[in-house]
Write a protein that holds these residues in place. Structure first.
Motif, PDB file in Angstrom:
ATOM      1  N   LYS A   1       0.812  -1.215   0.000  1.00 14.35           N
ATOM      2  CA  LYS A   1       0.000   0.000   0.000  1.00 14.35           C
ATOM      3  C   LYS A   1       0.850   1.271   0.000  1.00 14.35           C
ATOM      4  O   LYS A   1       0.557   2.229  -0.715  1.00 14.35           O
ATOM      5  CB  LYS A   1      -0.925   0.011   1.218  1.00 14.35           C
ATOM      6  N   ASP A   2       1.916   1.269   0.789  1.00 19.75           N
ATOM      7  CA  ASP A   2       2.668   2.507   1.003  1.00 19.75           C
ATOM      8  C   ASP A   2       3.979   2.599   0.227  1.00 19.75           C
ATOM      9  O   ASP A   2       4.418   3.701  -0.106  1.00 19.75           O
ATOM     10  CB  ASP A   2       2.989   2.675   2.493  1.00 19.75           C
TER      11      ASP A   2
ATOM     12  N   ALA B   1       1.786   2.308  -5.217  1.00 18.76           N
ATOM     13  CA  ALA B   1       1.982   2.539  -3.786  1.00 18.76           C
ATOM     14  C   ALA B   1       2.277   4.023  -3.560  1.00 18.76           C
ATOM     15  O   ALA B   1       2.776   4.715  -4.450  1.00 18.76           O
ATOM     16  CB  ALA B   1       3.125   1.682  -3.254  1.00 18.76           C
ATOM     17  N   HIS B   2       1.967   4.530  -2.388  1.00 23.32           N
ATOM     18  CA  HIS B   2       2.082   5.957  -2.112  1.00 23.32           C
ATOM     19  C   HIS B   2       3.463   6.519  -2.431  1.00 23.32           C
ATOM     20  O   HIS B   2       3.587   7.558  -3.098  1.00 23.32           O
ATOM     21  CB  HIS B   2       1.733   6.234  -0.650  1.00 23.32           C
ATOM     22  N   ALA B   3       4.504   5.859  -1.965  1.00 21.40           N
ATOM     23  CA  ALA B   3       5.861   6.355  -2.194  1.00 21.40           C
ATOM     24  C   ALA B   3       6.201   6.349  -3.680  1.00 21.40           C
ATOM     25  O   ALA B   3       6.858   7.274  -4.181  1.00 21.40           O
ATOM     26  CB  ALA B   3       6.861   5.510  -1.412  1.00 21.40           C
ATOM     27  N   GLN B   4       5.771   5.325  -4.384  1.00 23.71           N
ATOM     28  CA  GLN B   4       6.048   5.254  -5.825  1.00 23.71           C
ATOM     29  C   GLN B   4       5.364   6.402  -6.573  1.00 23.71           C
ATOM     30  O   GLN B   4       5.956   6.995  -7.482  1.00 23.71           O
ATOM     31  CB  GLN B   4       5.572   3.905  -6.383  1.00 23.71           C
TER      32      GLN B   4
ATOM     33  N   LYS C   1       6.050  11.550  -9.570  1.00 28.31           N
ATOM     34  CA  LYS C   1       5.720  12.959  -9.766  1.00 28.31           C
ATOM     35  C   LYS C   1       6.950  13.850  -9.659  1.00 28.31           C
ATOM     36  O   LYS C   1       7.084  14.836 -10.392  1.00 28.31           O
ATOM     37  CB  LYS C   1       4.674  13.403  -8.748  1.00 28.31           C
ATOM     38  N   THR C   2       7.850  13.518  -8.746  1.00 27.37           N
ATOM     39  CA  THR C   2       9.009  14.378  -8.502  1.00 27.37           C
ATOM     40  C   THR C   2      10.220  13.997  -9.341  1.00 27.37           C
ATOM     41  O   THR C   2      11.158  14.786  -9.482  1.00 27.37           O
ATOM     42  CB  THR C   2       9.420  14.323  -7.018  1.00 27.37           C
ATOM     43  N   GLY C   3      10.200  12.787  -9.899  1.00 25.93           N
ATOM     44  CA  GLY C   3      11.356  12.321 -10.650  1.00 25.93           C
ATOM     45  C   GLY C   3      12.535  11.966  -9.761  1.00 25.93           C
ATOM     46  O   GLY C   3      13.675  11.861 -10.230  1.00 25.93           O
ATOM     47  N   LYS C   4      12.290  11.777  -8.479  1.00 22.08           N
ATOM     48  CA  LYS C   4      13.342  11.411  -7.535  1.00 22.08           C
ATOM     49  C   LYS C   4      12.953  10.114  -6.838  1.00 22.08           C
ATOM     50  O   LYS C   4      11.956   9.489  -7.208  1.00 22.08           O
ATOM     51  CB  LYS C   4      13.552  12.537  -6.515  1.00 22.08           C
TER      52      LYS C   4
ATOM     53  N   ALA D   1      13.238   9.990  -3.199  1.00 25.04           N
ATOM     54  CA  ALA D   1      13.287  10.328  -1.770  1.00 25.04           C
ATOM     55  C   ALA D   1      12.190   9.630  -0.980  1.00 25.04           C
ATOM     56  O   ALA D   1      12.425   9.117   0.119  1.00 25.04           O
ATOM     57  CB  ALA D   1      13.193  11.836  -1.584  1.00 25.04           C
ATOM     58  N   ALA D   2      10.979   9.605  -1.509  1.00 21.40           N
ATOM     59  CA  ALA D   2       9.858   8.994  -0.778  1.00 21.40           C
ATOM     60  C   ALA D   2      10.090   7.502  -0.571  1.00 21.40           C
ATOM     61  O   ALA D   2       9.837   6.962   0.516  1.00 21.40           O
ATOM     62  CB  ALA D   2       8.552   9.230  -1.539  1.00 21.40           C
ATOM     63  N   THR D   3      10.577   6.830  -1.602  1.00 24.29           N
ATOM     64  CA  THR D   3      10.844   5.394  -1.496  1.00 24.29           C
ATOM     65  C   THR D   3      11.949   5.121  -0.490  1.00 24.29           C
ATOM     66  O   THR D   3      11.866   4.182   0.310  1.00 24.29           O
ATOM     67  CB  THR D   3      11.237   4.821  -2.867  1.00 24.29           C
ATOM     68  N   GLN D   4      12.999   5.948  -0.519  1.00 23.01           N
ATOM     69  CA  GLN D   4      14.106   5.735   0.414  1.00 23.01           C
ATOM     70  C   GLN D   4      13.678   5.991   1.856  1.00 23.01           C
ATOM     71  O   GLN D   4      14.024   5.216   2.763  1.00 23.01           O
ATOM     72  CB  GLN D   4      15.291   6.630   0.042  1.00 23.01           C
ATOM     73  N   ILE D   5      12.926   7.066   2.074  1.00 26.15           N
ATOM     74  CA  ILE D   5      12.440   7.342   3.428  1.00 26.15           C
ATOM     75  C   ILE D   5      11.534   6.203   3.899  1.00 26.15           C
ATOM     76  O   ILE D   5      11.620   5.746   5.036  1.00 26.15           O
ATOM     77  CB  ILE D   5      11.687   8.688   3.476  1.00 26.15           C
TER      78      ILE D   5
END
Length: 253
Positions: free
Chosen positions: A215-216, A224-227, A232-235, A237-241
């Motif tokens: 889910k996240d 998933a949320h991080a994906q 959207k950002t092209g980075k 960071a969300a997946t790593q965090i």
């Protein structure tokens, strides 16, 4: 019959007002007093805290009942302290054939220190964080705080301590090795690639959360949320965090 199965069996055998396990516990305590009368005898007790199976509780109870006798002359020996720097020595020896020379490692440590100094000046990080860079020489190629994350869940019953650490970090190295970009300088839990089946299986083996990952953090449809955030950002960071937070959440406490 294993020790665990043996205690289960003895606990089921009734004797008077108790069980055969109660007798075995008293016998065990008596055994522990015997070496006190000799200079060339010792009793080695392997007390598996964070045991592999909750069925060990009977053996733990026997050890606790005998603790008074054991405590008079016992010496605790921890084979590997997963919260100490020695884990880095083990991982380097077991998982790497070779590493960069000291000059290369020093360059990374200095660059890391400069970034931390910039972060502390802008109040993104605590000023004390700069001292972390001084530890890189002892922990490379891993981030100095990897041990702190591992220490959060080292008592989890599904984590096999040293063996589990090697198995887990081997998945982490696979994640780094398979990256499209060669841009990892200090390896940490944020680099787990949840797109790799073996990585997901190992993390969920320790403490479930397969639904949380789907889910996240990662699913095959990139929904998933991080994906979604990273697309959207092209980075990433969300997946790593998310991977870092997931790893830090493997504790059962």
């Amino acid at each position: 019959m294993s020790r665990v199965a043996g205690f289960h069996y003895l606990d089921a055998q009734k004797v008077g007002n108790g069980t055969v396990a109660d007798i075995a516990t008293r016998a065990f305590a008596n055994l522990l007093t015997a070496p006190g009368k000799k200079i060339n005898v010792c009793v080695v007790v392997s007390d598996l805290a964070a045991s592999y199976d909750t069925g060990m509780r009977l053996m733990h109870r026997a050890l606790e009942d005998a603790r008074q006798e054991l405590g008079r002359q016992e010496r605790n020996i921890t084979p590997v302290d997963l919260a100490a720097n020695e884990i880095y020595d083990i991982l380097r020896k077991r998982l790497f054939e070779k590493l960069p020379d000291q000059a290369g490692i020093d360059d990374i440590a200095q660059a890391f220190g400069r970034k931390l100094a910039e972060a502390s000046k802008s109040k993104v990080a605590n000023r004390a964080a700069e001292a972390i860079a001084d530890e890189v020489a002892a922990t490379y190629p891993f981030h100095p705080r990897l041990k702190n994350v591992i220490a959060l869940f080292k008592e989890n019953e599904q984590f096999k301590q040293t063996r589990g650490l090697i198995e887990l970090v081997s998945r982490l190295l696979r994640s780094v090795w398979d990256r499209k970009s060669n841009n990892v300088f200090l390896i940490g839990p944020q680099h787990f690639d949840l797109g790799i089946q073996g990585v997901r299986d190992k993390l969920t083996e320790i403490f479930g959360m397969r639904d949380v990952i789907a889910k996240d953090l990662w699913d095959g449809n990139a929904s998933a949320h991080a994906q979604v955030i990273d697309l959207k950002t092209g980075k990433e960071a969300a997946t790593q965090i998310g991977s870092l937070v997931l790893t830090a959440s493997l504790s059962t406490t």
